[in-house]
Design a protein around this motif. Sequence first.
Motif, short mmCIF file in Angstrom:
data_model
loop_
_atom_site.label_atom_id
_atom_site.label_comp_id
_atom_site.label_asym_id
_atom_site.label_seq_id
_atom_site.Cartn_x
_atom_site.Cartn_y
_atom_site.Cartn_z
N TRP A 70 -4.92 3.12 3.97
CA TRP A 70 -5.61 1.70 4.31
C TRP A 70 -7.10 1.96 3.89
CZ3 TRP A 70 -4.87 2.77 10.45
CH2 TRP A 70 -3.79 2.29 11.10
N TRP A 96 -5.47 -0.76 11.18
CA TRP A 96 -6.04 -1.25 9.70
C TRP A 96 -7.24 -2.33 9.96
CZ3 TRP A 96 -2.09 -3.64 5.53
CH2 TRP A 96 -2.47 -3.08 4.12
N ASP A 172 1.29 -3.01 4.82
CA ASP A 172 1.51 -1.55 5.28
C ASP A 172 2.80 -1.37 5.43
OD1 ASP A 172 1.75 0.71 6.71
OD2 ASP A 172 0.31 0.15 8.43
#
Length: 398
Positions: A70, A96, A172
Motif C-alpha cells: 500500500w 489503505w 488492491d
Amino acid sequence: MSLSQGRPYLAIPGPSVMPDAVLRAMHRASPNIYEGDLIDMTAGLIPDLQRVARTKGHVAIYIANGHGAWEAALANVIMPGDGVLVAATGRFGHGWGDIATGLGAEVEILDFGKQTPLDPGRVEDALRADKAHKIKAVLVTHVDTSTSILNDVAAVRTALDAARHPALLMADCIASLACDRFEMDAWGVDVMVAASQKGLMTPPGLSFVFFGDKAAEVRAGMERVSRYWDWRPRAQPEMFYQYFGGTAPTHHLFGLRAALDMIHEEGIEAVWARHDLLAQAIWAACEAWGQDGPLQLNVDTPACRSRAVTSLRIGAPHGSALRKWVQDKAGVTLGIGLGMAEPGDPAWHGFFRMGHMGHVNAHMVLGMLGAVEAGLSALEIPHGSGALEAATRVIAQA
C-alpha cells in the motif's frame, strides 16, 4: 476427547495453505546472492508475475506485507497535499486510505458499508465534482478480506473515463490475485498491489506493485520518493540487489518460483474456475444452514462475493464459540470476523470467515464444511439441513 489430532487445516483468509512443493523449494541452504542460479531465477519471476496479473506493465517486488505494498504504491505517485479518493467496502479499504493520510494526502472516503459493493455512479459523481482535478488517485479494494465483497474494478475505470478525470486507478488485489478473475490491462488499472501469502501460496513477506506507463510518468514527475520505496530501480534494476533495495529474500523467492510454476501448469483460467466452483459449494452449504438458523452470508448477491474468502454473520456469541469448537475438536481454524465489529463490542463474537484461496481443493472444502456442521450440531446452534448434500452437488458438476 478431541478429534483434532493429525494434520491441522488452516481455513483463514491468509496466510493460506502452503503447498508441499513450495515448502520443499524453500528447504535449502542459503544461496549465493551475488551470482548463480538465484539471479537468473529472479529475472524469470517477472514475466510470470505479469501473466498472473494479466499485464504487460512493470513489476516491483518488496520485502513487506500488504501494508508495505500500500505504502510503496502511494509513495511513488502521491505528494503531501494531493487528493486521494477511496471507495471503501470494509476494513482494508479504510486501511489503505489511512496509509495515504499518513503520507500527507487529503483523503476523501466514499464508505459503502460492509455488505454492499461500491457504486460506480457515486465514484463518478465525486470525480465530476473535482473540477480542479485535485484528486490524483482513486483507491479500490478488489476484494476486501474483512467483508468478502468483490468490487467491479472495470466499472471504476468507466467512471473515471466518463468523468474525463486524469486520476490514477489503483487496485488492491492482495486477497484476490490468483483467486478472483482480475485483468489489469483490460480493465484499465494503472497500479495494482498484491502480496505473497494468499493466492500466490507463498509465506508472508513478499509484496508486489504492478504499474503501467501512466503511473510511471507520474513517478517521473515526483519531486522525491523514498529511496527504499522507489519502484524505478526495482522494476528496472541495473544490479541484482536493486530488485529488493538490498539483500534478496532468498527462500521466499524459491517458494514463489514453485508457486508460480503450479499456477502456470494449471492455467490461470482454470485457477479462477476452481476457486469459483469451490466458493459456490461453500455458499450452497451456508445457504442451507441459514434456512433454519441465524447463519447468513455477509454478501447477498453471488456476483458480488469473492471466490477467495467468505464472510459470515451468525450472531454473538455463536461466531467465537463455533470457531473455538471447530479448532479444538476438529483441527480446523476458521477466520475471525475482522473489522465487522470492534473487539470490545460483544457483537464481535457474532462473525467469522472461511478462507478458500490458493492451494485448496474439493476434499479440503468438504472437510471444512463437515467440521462446521459438526460444530453447529455440537453447540446446538439452530441450522438447516442438507448443507453437505448441497455442497457435494455443486462439486459433482465438475
